[in-house]
Write an enzyme that holds these catalytic residues in place. Structure first.
Site, mmCIF file in Angstrom:
data_model
loop_
_atom_site.group_PDB
_atom_site.id
_atom_site.type_symbol
_atom_site.label_atom_id
_atom_site.label_comp_id
_atom_site.label_asym_id
_atom_site.label_seq_id
_atom_site.Cartn_x
_atom_site.Cartn_y
_atom_site.Cartn_z
ATOM 1 N N GLU A 34 0.880 -1.161 0.000
ATOM 2 C CA GLU A 34 0.000 0.000 0.000
ATOM 3 C C GLU A 34 0.921 1.214 0.000
ATOM 4 O O GLU A 34 1.758 1.355 0.901
ATOM 5 C CB GLU A 34 -0.918 0.023 1.222
ATOM 6 N N ASP B 59 -4.823 10.137 9.049
ATOM 7 C CA ASP B 59 -3.555 9.632 9.573
ATOM 8 C C ASP B 59 -3.180 10.308 10.880
ATOM 9 O O ASP B 59 -3.426 11.497 11.085
ATOM 10 C CB ASP B 59 -2.435 9.849 8.550
ATOM 11 N N TYR C 175 -10.873 -2.863 2.938
ATOM 12 C CA TYR C 175 -10.042 -2.379 4.040
ATOM 13 C C TYR C 175 -10.940 -2.239 5.271
ATOM 14 O O TYR C 175 -11.725 -1.306 5.384
ATOM 15 C CB TYR C 175 -9.413 -1.033 3.674
#
Length: 280
Positions: free
Chosen positions: A50, A61, A176
């Site tokens: 990834e 993030d 995911y």
């Protein structure tokens, strides 16, 4: 024709293994260093990659991966530079699945159709837009599939059934699934619990194989993910923390790797241990 993901998961199933997928930021801390890091993790046993494209506001993030975005941007890395790196990686590893993590502003800026075409031509297999939920994702999924890219959507840990159904319907290649709420790389990352429930909730709706991410930082986490029924696990912040320790220079000065041979050895050990934990 089956995709690289199809071929990978089929081969791993035949060997009784799950997939270990490391996340690496393209251009961090420099394009040359990032390519050395990528070669190292592939040689150490990574089943797929990834790859992040640096962005100025990576809201999904945590601080660790945010620093990798900043380092790459400080070094002048652009989307075009990222595409060039993908072309190099694809040429070196023709059979390796390459997934991209790209924030939604990039396709808006470049034009959605152009964006997916450029990444497909560079050699990417899939694209995950972490700030585009599946309820807003149909135009992106349609453009992705038109270009030959697998669209990936996130299945949140506490998602409603309608959301999980949409994720299963529109994701290709893999799904995911996040192991817990929050952003990547927070202090809660060592507490990866309730994985069977997370995986089971996603599997009810069918769809592509499930890769678990967020908080996957040790071999025990990988073993737990596989035992819970996931097809594999994605680890990002743990690898980025290793890279952090070998990068000199802070924002706004571009960084550089201080001791690449030692960094590569630590990455090899980490990836080999994580991959070994995928054996069922």
């Amino acid at each position: 024709m089956s995709s690289r993901y199809d071929q990978l998961f089929s081969a791993l199933d035949a060997r009784g293994e799950g997939a270990f997928v490391p996340f690496i930021m393209l251009g961090d801390p420099t394009p040359a260093d990032a390519l050395e890091i990528i070669r190292t993790v592939v040689e150490a046993g990574a089943d797929a990659l990834e790859l992040g494209v640096p962005f100025s506001d990576p809201v999904a993030d945590g601080p660790t991966i945010q620093r990798s975005h900043i380092r790459a941007l400080d070094g002048g890395v652009t989307v075009n530079d990222a595409l060039a790196q993908i072309r190099t990686i694809r040429a070196e590893f023709p059979d390796l699945p390459l997934g991209m993590l790209v924030y939604g502003n990039v396709p808006f800026t470049r034009g959605i159709d152009t964006f997916y075409r450029e990444f497909a031509e560079a050699g990417a297999d899939s694209i995950l837009l972490p700030d585009v939920p599946v309820r807003e994702g149909e135009p992106f999924a349609a453009a992705a599939m038109e270009a030959g890219i697998d669209p990936i959507f996130i299945a949140p840990a506490q998602a409603a059934e309608k959301t999980l159904e949409g994720v299963a319907t529109h994701s290709r290649g893999y799904i995911y699934a996040v192991s817990r709420d929050g952003v990547t790389g927070t202090e809660r990352e060592s507490s990866v619990t309730g994985l069977e429930e997370v995986v089971g909730n996603v599997k009810k709706h069918g769809g592509a194989p499930i890769l678990l991410g967020f908080g996957i930082s040790s071999p025990s986490h990988v073993r737990d993910a596989i035992a819970a029924g996931a097809a594999g696990a994605i680890s990002g912040s743990a690898i980025t923390k290793i890279i952090d320790r070998y990068v000199a220079g802070e924002h706004p000065s571009p960084g550089r790797v201080t001791d690449m041979p030692v960094l590569k050895e630590e990455l090899r050990s980490f990836v080999a241990a994580m991959k070994a934990a995928t054996v069922r």
